[in-house]
Design a protein around this motif. Structure first.
Motif, PDB file in Angstrom:
ATOM      1  N   VAL A   1       0.831  -1.206   0.000  1.00 22.35           N
ATOM      2  CA  VAL A   1       0.000   0.000   0.000  1.00 22.35           C
ATOM      3  C   VAL A   1       0.864   1.254   0.000  1.00 22.35           C
ATOM      4  N   LEU A   2       1.899   1.266   0.841  1.00 23.90           N
ATOM      5  CA  LEU A   2       2.772   2.444   0.912  1.00 23.90           C
ATOM      6  C   LEU A   2       3.500   2.681  -0.401  1.00 23.90           C
ATOM      7  N   SER A   3       3.912   1.609  -1.084  1.00 26.12           N
ATOM      8  CA  SER A   3       4.612   1.782  -2.360  1.00 26.12           C
ATOM      9  C   SER A   3       3.694   2.388  -3.413  1.00 26.12           C
ATOM     10  N   ILE A   4       2.409   1.982  -3.409  1.00 28.28           N
ATOM     11  CA  ILE A   4       1.452   2.547  -4.362  1.00 28.28           C
ATOM     12  C   ILE A   4       1.163   4.012  -4.029  1.00 28.28           C
ATOM     13  N   VAL A   5       1.024   4.316  -2.737  1.00 29.89           N
ATOM     14  CA  VAL A   5       0.798   5.709  -2.325  1.00 29.89           C
ATOM     15  C   VAL A   5       1.999   6.572  -2.684  1.00 29.89           C
ATOM     16  N   ASN A   6       3.220   6.063  -2.419  1.00 33.83           N
ATOM     17  CA  ASN A   6       4.424   6.821  -2.737  1.00 33.83           C
ATOM     18  C   ASN A   6       4.569   7.030  -4.244  1.00 33.83           C
ATOM     19  N   SER A   7       4.206   6.012  -5.024  1.00 32.73           N
ATOM     20  CA  SER A   7       4.263   6.143  -6.475  1.00 32.73           C
ATOM     21  C   SER A   7       3.329   7.249  -6.963  1.00 32.73           C
ATOM     22  N   ARG A   8       2.155   7.340  -6.364  1.00 35.82           N
ATOM     23  CA  ARG A   8       1.209   8.398  -6.759  1.00 35.82           C
ATOM     24  C   ARG A   8       1.752   9.785  -6.408  1.00 35.82           C
ATOM     25  N   LYS A   9       2.385   9.884  -5.229  1.00 32.65           N
ATOM     26  CA  LYS A   9       2.977  11.164  -4.831  1.00 32.65           C
ATOM     27  C   LYS A   9       4.082  11.578  -5.794  1.00 32.65           C
ATOM     28  N   GLN A  10       4.923  10.635  -6.180  1.00 33.46           N
ATOM     29  CA  GLN A  10       6.015  10.946  -7.096  1.00 33.46           C
ATOM     30  C   GLN A  10       5.480  11.358  -8.469  1.00 33.46           C
TER      31      GLN A  10
END
Length: 437
Positions: free
Chosen positions: A211-220
């Motif tokens: 979940v955190l990797s998907i959230v971080n990808s969206r932020k980037q």
């Protein structure tokens, strides 16, 4: 001159077009080749489940399958880098056998007179020596390939013969056993599994990481103005990933410790043996955790580091990479050194699982490792390959072997099937690249 702030362009949602399936794949950005491999794996599993009368998809067989695939999976992650740069390594099985023999001699013959058998430091010393030796062998072969311009096929074919003979010579063909108690944990089994509770903890941590990797990808993506995936697609990826992880943990926790081992466990822990016996879940095996950890580290290395970009640049166009200032020779040396270190880790898993080192250890593993990488989508033409694909390829290879063993297929026929699958994988890769042009 006045200072100007340049704002990143506003993010937009990914535009999709085509059929419903095409729009779905575009929105989720799922790799179609990876999806195809997962589909093929499921078909193999279903086929063996039907043909074996329900013996294949049992928790016991799936648990054993994951453990048996671990060593090849570890080496396949390194083979991806080798093949991506248009090289090949035929020596990995022999390096595994030689390094495994050296680690076994270290803990069974050399260290006991010095620090005693089963010393807490024994497994650390043996594993460290193995990794350093494997990396040195790989670097040596890589330097011959890079600086003497000898083709990788010839160098590693020579390595296949040399290191296999060396494994025989160091102990005159004898079997070395037993291994250090803590070293054996890396091989799996009742003592090499983390149990149900720890397995669920690992599963929850993995879900949080997804979940955190998907959230971080969206932020980037927002930060740099790249198109964003639809929110429903990210919810779908998060839920699917978490369900897959927790489902795998549930299956592995459904395999219980064999009765004789459970009785020994009860005796050691002063537990009364009930009439129905004890059901003690084994959970995730340590070698599986090692293989998954290495796959994650190798994925990060190939996709998030300069070294990884260099590897794929060399595979895509070696001449252009060199003209761009990439030290292609030293990158090649590092790739083969890394491959040697991964062979050493695979040797530790294999030796620990057998609780012994033999001269035949690792025989034909070079073929299974190459096949796993190629089946996983790594192109022999170079420049294309994924770590996740190689891991799935290793599971496919082990699934074929396990299924044929359950069907009592003769060993020669098993080799024929594996050979046919490998040729078909290369043919499909050729077709895929032809259509992509």
């Amino acid at each position: 001159m006045a200072n100007k702030t340049i704002a990143a362009p506003a993010s937009s949602t990914l535009k999709t077009q085509g059929t419903a399936l095409q729009r779905f794949l575009q929105a989720t950005e799922i790799d179609t080749r990876l999806l195809g491999m997962v589909g093929a794996l499921l078909l193999i599993w279903i086929g063996f489940e039907i043909s074996t009368g329900g013996l294949f998809l049992t928790p016991r067989n799936l648990w054993n399958l994951t453990v048996q695939a671990s060593s090849v999976s570890v080496m396949a992650t390194g083979m991806v880098l080798v093949i991506v740069t248009r090289n090949i390594d035929l020596s990995v099985g022999s390096i595994l056998g030689f390094v495994g023999m050296i680690m076994a001699i270290t803990q069974a013959r050399i260290l006991p007179p010095l620090i005693g058998f089963d010393n807490p430091a024994t497994w650390v010393i043996a594993l460290t020596i193995g990794i350093l030796l494997g990396a040195a062998i790989g670097a040596f072969q890589g330097m011959i390939i890079a600086f003497l311009s000898v083709p990788a096929f010839i160098v590693t074919l020579g390595g296949l013969l040399i290191w296999r003979a060396a494994a025989f010579l160091v102990i005159s063909g004898a079997t070395v056993a037993p291994m250090d108690t803590k070293f054996r944990i890396m091989g799996g089994g009742a003592d090499g599994s983390i149990g149900a509770t720890a397995s669920w903890v690992v599963g929850v941590i993995a879900c949080v990481a997804i979940v955190l990797s998907i959230v971080n990808s969206r932020k980037q993506r927002k930060r740099f103005g790249f198109p964003l995936r639809p929110k429903w697609a990210e919810y779908f990826l998060s839920i699917t990933g978490c369900v897959g992880v927790l489902g795998a943990v549930w299956v592995l926790n459904s395999y219980y410790m064999p009765v004789n081992l459970a009785k020994r466990y009860a005796e050691l822990n002063n537990i009364a043996w009930p009439e129905g016996g004890l059901q003690i879940p084994l959970g995730i095996a340590v070698p599986v955790l090692m293989a998954v950890g290495i796959a994650i580290a190798m994925s990060f290395l190939t996709t998030r580091t300069r070294f990884g970009r260099y590897v794929f640049a060399i595979g895509g166009n070696p001449e252009a990479a060199e003209l761009a200032g990439i030290k292609t020779r030293w990158v090649t040396v590092r790739i083969f050194a890394l491959m040697g270190a991964l062979c050493a880790i695979a040797a530790a898993i294999s030796t620990a699982r057998l609780n012994a080192a033999t001269n035949a250890q690792g025989t034909l593993d070079e073929l299974y490792t190459i096949a796993a990488a190629v089946i996983g989508g790594t192109s022999l033409a170079g420049g294309v390959g994924t770590i996740a694909g190689a891991v799935i390829g290793a599971i496919v290879m082990q699934s074929l072997q396990s299924g044929m063993v359950l069907l009592r297929v003769d060993t020669p026929l098993q080799s024929i099937v594996i050979g046919i699958v490998l040729v078909m994988a290369v043919w499909l890769d050729t077709v895929y690249r032809g259509r992509a042009k």
